[in-house]
Design an enzyme around this catalytic site. Structure first.
Site, PDB file in Angstrom:
ATOM      1  N   THR A  59       1.019  -1.253   0.112  1.00 35.96           N
ATOM      2  CA  THR A  59      -0.115   0.057   0.006  1.00 35.96           C
ATOM      3  C   THR A  59       0.969   1.253  -0.102  1.00 35.96           C
ATOM      4  O   THR A  59       2.133   1.082   0.434  1.00 35.96           O
ATOM      5  CB  THR A  59      -0.807   0.027   1.160  1.00 35.96           C
ATOM      6  OG1 THR A  59      -0.099  -0.171   2.272  1.00 35.96           O
ATOM      7  CG2 THR A  59      -1.855  -1.078   1.077  1.00 35.96           C
ATOM      8  N   VAL A  60       0.441   2.402  -0.572  1.00 34.03           N
ATOM      9  CA  VAL A  60       1.179   3.564  -0.555  1.00 34.03           C
ATOM     10  C   VAL A  60       0.298   4.747   0.095  1.00 34.03           C
ATOM     11  O   VAL A  60      -0.944   4.777  -0.447  1.00 34.03           O
ATOM     12  CB  VAL A  60       1.410   3.959  -2.189  1.00 34.03           C
ATOM     13  CG1 VAL A  60       2.318   4.917  -2.502  1.00 34.03           C
ATOM     14  CG2 VAL A  60       2.086   2.582  -2.699  1.00 34.03           C
ATOM     15  N   LYS A  75       5.785   3.911   0.842  1.00 34.89           N
ATOM     16  CA  LYS A  75       5.247   2.323   0.302  1.00 34.89           C
ATOM     17  C   LYS A  75       5.647   1.287   1.389  1.00 34.89           C
ATOM     18  O   LYS A  75       6.713   1.167   1.828  1.00 34.89           O
ATOM     19  CB  LYS A  75       6.048   2.278  -0.982  1.00 34.89           C
ATOM     20  CG  LYS A  75       5.636   0.928  -1.553  1.00 34.89           C
ATOM     21  CD  LYS A  75       6.529   0.721  -3.004  1.00 34.89           C
ATOM     22  CE  LYS A  75       6.136  -0.652  -3.553  1.00 34.89           C
ATOM     23  NZ  LYS A  75       6.761  -0.925  -4.964  1.00 34.89           N
ATOM     24  N   ASP A 177       8.168  -1.978 -17.319  1.00 38.59           N
ATOM     25  CA  ASP A 177       6.761  -1.890 -17.155  1.00 38.59           C
ATOM     26  C   ASP A 177       6.378  -0.310 -17.412  1.00 38.59           C
ATOM     27  O   ASP A 177       5.535   0.203 -16.722  1.00 38.59           O
ATOM     28  CB  ASP A 177       6.147  -2.442 -15.862  1.00 38.59           C
ATOM     29  CG  ASP A 177       4.692  -2.458 -15.873  1.00 38.59           C
ATOM     30  OD1 ASP A 177       3.972  -2.606 -16.908  1.00 38.59           O
ATOM     31  OD2 ASP A 177       4.058  -2.397 -14.700  1.00 38.59           O
TER      32      ASP A 177
END
Length: 393
Positions: A59-60, A75, A177
């Site tokens: 989760t951030v 993070k 990515d």
């Protein structure tokens, strides 16, 4: 990076993870750490302000760095061993990036700090990044998926190429990515949504935070009875103020803008009105990134900010400087972790065919992004679950 991580990544493509939050299932041993607004990390240095997003690994959170009086992105990785190993690989790459860019001119996100945090679900690797702005997908949404002027596209592409040249030529790093969600502007398109410019009050540490209580306990032993009473009264007033602050903050939250200010990826859900919904399913149903990180709010705001003229107006004055982010699946040309890389719309032919890949994989993704910025539509639109043979490819 471990095979298990790649399975998680493959799962994100299958459309299994489409909700707007991470749910509660992975808040268990080896999973997410339960974070609350006002929680502190690293002995009180970082104070959590709001949620920025979530992914299958982490989760951030938007946090306030009390040492340097600045906003940062925090993070918090899941605690299972293979997530920890993935985080350490990412930190190695990020430190190499930072070490070679002391003057901050290479258009790549900066890792500011990292540490371990012990919680109820295990020990979590935490990474602290510079706080940036909207991602390029949000910028595309502001243009109503009609594309941006070529001079704007060129300026964005210049910064992206500076970053890629640095990664490829100087560090031999492949991002693997690259896509609009993983390229962030340095600031928010709408300044009123940027906590650095909007005058949003800083949230104080959670009144029940253990580190605060421990610090009080450690000092109480050296105080007189009257001093202790004064501290208790101050603590009581501070606690009440903290509660009042949380209540007023919740009351003042705009239901359309509460939550994240920026994240490395976007929501998969599309909440445009029927007349404004893009015709391409590639825009309406994006495949999620390797970490599956989703913004809790900002990326989807671009779809519902009012009329077209309202959304287009900030584009004329937006600062187009940007940085590459999300190195959770990056590798080196000489050390690669998997052959299963890239998000579908930006995947190069050699990866589709299972051949060897190198830095040119990022350049293919970059070219796809250039087209998308100029036209508002994805160049290639593979459908999730399609099993195409090599001739069809």
């Amino acid at each position: 990076m471990a095979d298990e991580e790649e399975e998680e990544w493959s799962g994100s493509e299958s459309g299994d993870y489409t909700s707007e939050d991470e749910g509660t299932e992975d808040y268990r041993r080896g999973g997410y750490h339960a974070v609350r607004i006002g929680d502190t990390f690293k002995n009180g240095r970082y104070v959590v302000q709001s949620k920025l997003g979530w992914g299958h690994f982490s989760t951030v959170w938007l946090a306030w760095d009390t040492h340097f009086s600045r906003y940062v992105a925090l993070k918090v990785q899941k605690s299972a061993q293979h997530y920890t190993e993935a985080a350490m690989d990412e930190i190695t790459i990020l430190q190499q990036i930072a070490d070679g860019d002391k003057e901050d001119k290479k258009c790549v996100v900066k890792l500011l700090d990292h540490f371990n945090h012990l919680g109820a679900n295990g020990q979590h690797v935490c990474m602290v990044f510079e706080y940036l702005g909207d991602n390029l997908l949000t910028l595309i949404k502001y243009s109503d998926y009609r594309g941006m002027p070529i001079h704007m596209v060129k300026e964005i592409c210049f910064h992206v190429l500076v970053g890629l040249d640095y990664l490829h030529r100087e560090l031999s790093i492949i991002h693997t990515d690259l896509k609009p969600e993983n390229i962030l502007l340095l600031s928010m398109i709408d300044p009123s949504k940027d906590p650095r410019k909007s005058g949003t009050p800083i949230i104080l540490p959670n009144c029940k935070d253990k580190t605060v209580l421990d610090s009080l306990k450690s000092t109480n032993g050296d105080l007189s009875r009257n001093q202790k009473k004064k501290i208790r009264r101050k603590a009581k007033r501070a606690a009440q103020g903290c509660v009042d602050k949380e209540v007023s903050a919740e009351a003042d939250v705009d239901p359309e803008t509460s939550g994240a200010a920026e994240s490395s990826s976007s929501e998969k859900t599309n909440v445009d009105s029927v007349e404004e919904r893009p015709t391409s399913s590639g825009n309406a149903n994006r495949l999620s990134d390797a970490d599956g990180t989703k913004a809790t709010d900002q990326a989807s705001q671009g779809n519902r900010r009012g009329g077209r003229s309202t959304r287009r107006k900030p584009l004329a004055s937006v600062d187009l400087k940007c940085k590459l982010v999300d190195f959770g699946n990056a590798c080196w040309t000489f050390k690669q972790f998997t052959n299963d890389i890239q998000t579908g719309q930006y995947r190069c032919p050699e990866v589709i065919l299972g051949s060897n890949y190198s830095t040119s994989a990022d350049l293919w993704s970059f070219a796809c992004i250039c087209f998308e910025l100029a036209t508002g539509d994805v160049l290639f639109d593979p459908h999730s679950g399609d099993k195409s043979d090599r001739d069809e490819v």
